[in-house]
Scaffold this motif. Structure first.
Motif, PDB file in Angstrom:
ATOM      1  N   ILE A 403      60.530  92.958  42.227  1.00 55.15           N
ATOM      2  CA  ILE A 403      59.853  94.089  42.851  1.00 55.15           C
ATOM      3  C   ILE A 403      58.460  94.302  42.276  1.00 55.15           C
ATOM      4  CG2 ILE A 403      61.952  95.294  43.550  1.00 55.15           C
ATOM      5  CD1 ILE A 403      61.837  96.935  41.023  1.00 55.15           C
ATOM      6  N   TYR A 404      58.193  93.756  41.073  1.00 56.58           N
ATOM      7  CA  TYR A 404      56.875  93.898  40.451  1.00 56.58           C
ATOM      8  C   TYR A 404      56.131  92.564  40.556  1.00 56.58           C
ATOM      9  CZ  TYR A 404      59.450  97.806  38.455  1.00 56.58           C
ATOM     10  OH  TYR A 404      60.239  98.927  38.278  1.00 56.58           O
ATOM     11  N   ARG A 405      55.197  92.486  41.467  1.00 52.30           N
ATOM     12  CA  ARG A 405      54.502  91.221  41.733  1.00 52.30           C
ATOM     13  C   ARG A 405      53.554  90.828  40.601  1.00 52.30           C
ATOM     14  NH1 ARG A 405      54.678  89.360  46.902  1.00 52.30           N
ATOM     15  NH2 ARG A 405      52.546  88.553  46.888  1.00 52.30           N
ATOM     16  N   ALA A 406      53.217  91.786  39.734  1.00 51.07           N
ATOM     17  CA  ALA A 406      52.310  91.485  38.618  1.00 51.07           C
ATOM     18  C   ALA A 406      53.041  90.938  37.409  1.00 51.07           C
ATOM     19  CB  ALA A 406      51.524  92.739  38.222  1.00 51.07           C
ATOM     20  N   GLN A 407      54.371  90.898  37.432  1.00 44.22           N
ATOM     21  CA  GLN A 407      55.113  90.282  36.332  1.00 44.22           C
ATOM     22  C   GLN A 407      54.653  88.847  36.129  1.00 44.22           C
ATOM     23  OE1 GLN A 407      59.285  90.739  37.354  1.00 44.22           O
ATOM     24  NE2 GLN A 407      59.657  92.006  35.561  1.00 44.22           N
ATOM     25  N   ARG A 408      54.550  88.433  34.879  1.00 43.09           N
ATOM     26  CA  ARG A 408      54.165  87.056  34.572  1.00 43.09           C
ATOM     27  C   ARG A 408      55.401  86.209  34.310  1.00 43.09           C
ATOM     28  NH1 ARG A 408      49.908  90.019  35.562  1.00 43.09           N
ATOM     29  NH2 ARG A 408      47.904  89.286  34.769  1.00 43.09           N
ATOM     30  N   VAL A 409      55.228  84.927  34.461  1.00 43.59           N
ATOM     31  CA  VAL A 409      56.281  83.982  34.091  1.00 43.59           C
ATOM     32  C   VAL A 409      56.055  83.612  32.633  1.00 43.59           C
ATOM     33  CG1 VAL A 409      57.329  81.736  34.512  1.00 43.59           C
ATOM     34  CG2 VAL A 409      56.442  83.088  36.434  1.00 43.59           C
ATOM     35  N   GLY A 410      56.856  84.184  31.743  1.00 39.35           N
ATOM     36  CA  GLY A 410      56.758  83.840  30.335  1.00 39.35           C
ATOM     37  C   GLY A 410      57.504  82.559  30.031  1.00 39.35           C
ATOM     38  N   HIS A 411      58.712  82.479  30.572  1.00 36.22           N
ATOM     39  CA  HIS A 411      59.525  81.269  30.445  1.00 36.22           C
ATOM     40  C   HIS A 411      60.379  81.202  31.697  1.00 36.22           C
ATOM     41  CE1 HIS A 411      61.545  77.981  28.360  1.00 36.22           C
ATOM     42  NE2 HIS A 411      62.677  78.466  28.827  1.00 36.22           N
ATOM     43  N   GLY A 412      60.195  80.162  32.483  1.00 36.07           N
ATOM     44  CA  GLY A 412      60.882  80.066  33.763  1.00 36.07           C
ATOM     45  C   GLY A 412      62.396  80.104  33.637  1.00 36.07           C
ATOM     46  N   LYS A 413      63.062  80.644  34.644  1.00 36.67           N
ATOM     47  CA  LYS A 413      64.527  80.692  34.633  1.00 36.67           C
ATOM     48  C   LYS A 413      65.123  79.301  34.851  1.00 36.67           C
ATOM     49  CE  LYS A 413      64.475  85.290  36.806  1.00 36.67           C
ATOM     50  NZ  LYS A 413      64.999  86.123  37.894  1.00 36.67           N
ATOM     51  N   HIS A 414      64.508  78.564  35.747  1.00 37.57           N
ATOM     52  CA  HIS A 414      64.983  77.216  36.053  1.00 37.57           C
ATOM     53  C   HIS A 414      63.889  76.511  36.848  1.00 37.57           C
ATOM     54  CE1 HIS A 414      65.729  79.257  39.861  1.00 37.57           C
ATOM     55  NE2 HIS A 414      66.539  80.075  39.235  1.00 37.57           N
ATOM     56  N   GLY A 415      63.849  75.211  36.743  1.00 44.67           N
ATOM     57  CA  GLY A 415      62.846  74.449  37.467  1.00 44.67           C
ATOM     58  C   GLY A 415      61.468  74.563  36.836  1.00 44.67           C
ATOM     59  N   ALA A 416      60.537  73.848  37.410  1.00 48.84           N
ATOM     60  CA  ALA A 416      59.164  73.853  36.908  1.00 48.84           C
ATOM     61  C   ALA A 416      58.371  74.962  37.579  1.00 48.84           C
ATOM     62  CB  ALA A 416      58.506  72.501  37.181  1.00 48.84           C
ATOM     63  N   VAL A 417      58.002  75.955  36.801  1.00 50.75           N
ATOM     64  CA  VAL A 417      57.218  77.082  37.290  1.00 50.75           C
ATOM     65  C   VAL A 417      56.050  77.273  36.334  1.00 50.75           C
ATOM     66  CG1 VAL A 417      57.235  79.533  37.893  1.00 50.75           C
ATOM     67  CG2 VAL A 417      59.287  78.162  38.236  1.00 50.75           C
ATOM     68  N   PRO A 418      54.829  77.455  36.841  1.00 54.37           N
ATOM     69  CA  PRO A 418      53.672  77.587  35.932  1.00 54.37           C
ATOM     70  C   PRO A 418      53.764  78.831  35.062  1.00 54.37           C
ATOM     71  CG  PRO A 418      53.056  78.120  38.198  1.00 54.37           C
ATOM     72  CD  PRO A 418      54.435  77.545  38.257  1.00 54.37           C
ATOM     73  N   GLU A 419      53.756  78.642  33.767  1.00 53.98           N
ATOM     74  CA  GLU A 419      53.812  79.765  32.839  1.00 53.98           C
ATOM     75  C   GLU A 419      52.528  80.592  32.922  1.00 53.98           C
ATOM     76  OE1 GLU A 419      54.858  78.955  28.847  1.00 53.98           O
ATOM     77  OE2 GLU A 419      56.772  77.997  29.337  1.00 53.98           O
TER      78      GLU A 419
END
Length: 446
Positions: A403-419
């Motif tokens: 719900i918060y689009r400004a959240q950053r990806v600190g450590h992806g849950k799964h798969g390759a996601v840009p940190e």
């Protein structure tokens, strides 16, 4: 002797204590301001809700109120319209002090939304008020950029804790909501202090929170394998529902912006749709906070589709531009979903309602630790194991959405996601990735 002291661990201890004392003092001040603001807000919200229930005709004013709030934000609130996302962005990438006008604007907008029957929550309002008030201390105390970040996190923690009466969950929420998979422990003490003080101040003003209770007899003496598996299944489903809710809200907002250029007409259209739907379908329970239905979810059997109805009304309300939070509607969605799952899972309805109450929120907000603590603070320690299982699985199964689009990806849950990427940037990243992986016409030529 001096050299021995310099090389001793005691030097670090005596060095950190003054900084901790100063940070805690500022956090306590933030807690006082946020707790007072939340107390006023909760009283105003109760008055607005009671007025609407006494005068059902106010629902007819929902489109007009939506236009008024939209016009007010267009004229005065363009710089603060991003709400919670603005606070998260300022913590990650500080630019300028959050305008104080955020607090009164979101307070007014949310109370008006509930007065005329919009389906919204209250956490967003309390968090924005806490963050905006906290940031005003930046200039007063001449804080550095890092100190300002901690102060903003304290404001978020105090706002969340004071509006729900859950200080431990509020403290962790202020840390956990910023980035997926990463916590900032340097702000832990200020967030704890701000949350505890904020909650205490709200209660000192005589404001009481709704009591959601699960009878002690609903819990077995110890957690069984079937109970744990039931909590796990509920967690997976709650995560999927939380993901769907977040995506639907963002999609509705994007659709409205594409189709309706003039911003105040968006909540006008959304308000008209909600008012007509509630009148034609005869579903007043989907309006406002929906607290009576949440309470009922712990004590009686409800229609299985209640969670879908509340989700649809909330998506239209918030997606079209009305002000308020998402969390209390998520509590409603989760509690009624848990109630419905009690017909097929091996846990009592009250326990599943409590698990769903926090797990949908955990999935939609990507805050499994805060959600688990909230379950323990509200329902007691007996639910802790079930809530932890459900919240963690909901978090994992909701994907890289929220719900918060400004959240950053600190450590992806799964798969390759840009940190370091914002959640709102991931759809475009995925499209680019697919386009680059798609074979070109040249690939098939001999």
């Amino acid at each position: 002797m001096k050299k021995i002291f310099q090389d001793s661990p005691l030097r670090d201890v005596f060095g950190v204590l003054p900084r901790a004392a100063r940070a805690s003092s500022l956090a306590a001040l933030v807690g006082v301001m946020a707790g007072t603001a939340s107390a006023f807000f909760l009283v105003a919200l109760d008055l607005a809700t009671e007025t609407r229930l006494v005068h059902p005709w106010l629902l007819g004013l929902l489109p007009v109120a939506g236009f008024a709030v939209g016009w007010l934000y267009l004229r005065l609130g363009a710089s603060v319209e991003a709400g919670n996302n603005l606070l998260i962005d300022e913590i990650h990438d500080p630019r300028r002090v959050v305008p104080l006008r955020m607090a009164p604007l979101v307070l007014f907008g949310t109370v008006v939304t509930h007065l005329v029957g919009g389906s919204a929550g209250r956490e967003g309002t309390a968090v924005q008020m806490g963050g905006a008030l906290a940031d005003q201390l930046t200039h007063v105390f001449r804080l550095s950029g890092e100190q300002r970040r901690v102060l903003l996190m304290s404001g978020i923690a105090a706002g969340f804790a004071s509006v729900f009466g859950t200080p431990l969950a509020g403290a962790v929420f202020g840390l956990e909501v910023l980035a997926i998979g990463r916590l900032r422990y340097d702000a832990l003490l200020p967030c704890v202090v701000a949350a505890l003080v904020g909650d205490a101040v709200t209660r000192a003003w005589g404001v009481h929170h709704t009591a959601y209770t699960i009878a002690p007899g609903a819990f077995a003496a110890s957690m069984s394998i079937t109970g744990a598996l039931s909590a796990a299944v509920a967690g997976v489903l709650c995560g999927l529902v939380g993901m769907a809710f977040a995506q639907a809200t963002h999609a509705t907002s994007a659709f409205m912006k594409r189709r309706i250029a003039y911003a105040p007409l968006r909540p006008f259209a959304g308000g008209l749709l909600v008012a007509v739907a509630a009148t034609v379908l005869g579903t007043p329970q989907y309006l406002g906070l929906g607290i009576p239905t949440i309470v009922d979810a712990f004590h009686t059997s409800l229609p299985w589709y209640d969670f879908l109805g509340k989700a649809a009304f909330t998506v239209v309300t918030l997606g079209s531009g009305f002000k308020g939070g998402e969390v209390t509607p998520l509590f409603y969605i989760g509690a009624t979903l848990g109630n419905a799952l009690s017909h097929v899972l091996a846990l009592p309805a009250a326990v599943l309602a409590g698990v769903g109450f926090v797990a949908v929120f955990a999935g939609a907000a990507n805050t499994p630790i805060a959600s688990t603590l909230m379950a323990i603070e509200i329902f007691g320690p007996q639910i802790g194991g079930y809530a932890a299982i459900a919240c963690v699985l909901a978090y994992l199964c909701s994907g890289h959405t929220g719900i918060y689009r400004a959240q950053r990806v600190g450590h992806g849950k799964h798969g390759a996601v840009p940190e370091g990427a914002r959640l709102g940037e991931l759809p475009a990243w995925r499209k680019t990735l697919k386009a680059s992986a798609r074979p070109t016409d040249d690939t098939h030529r001999p």
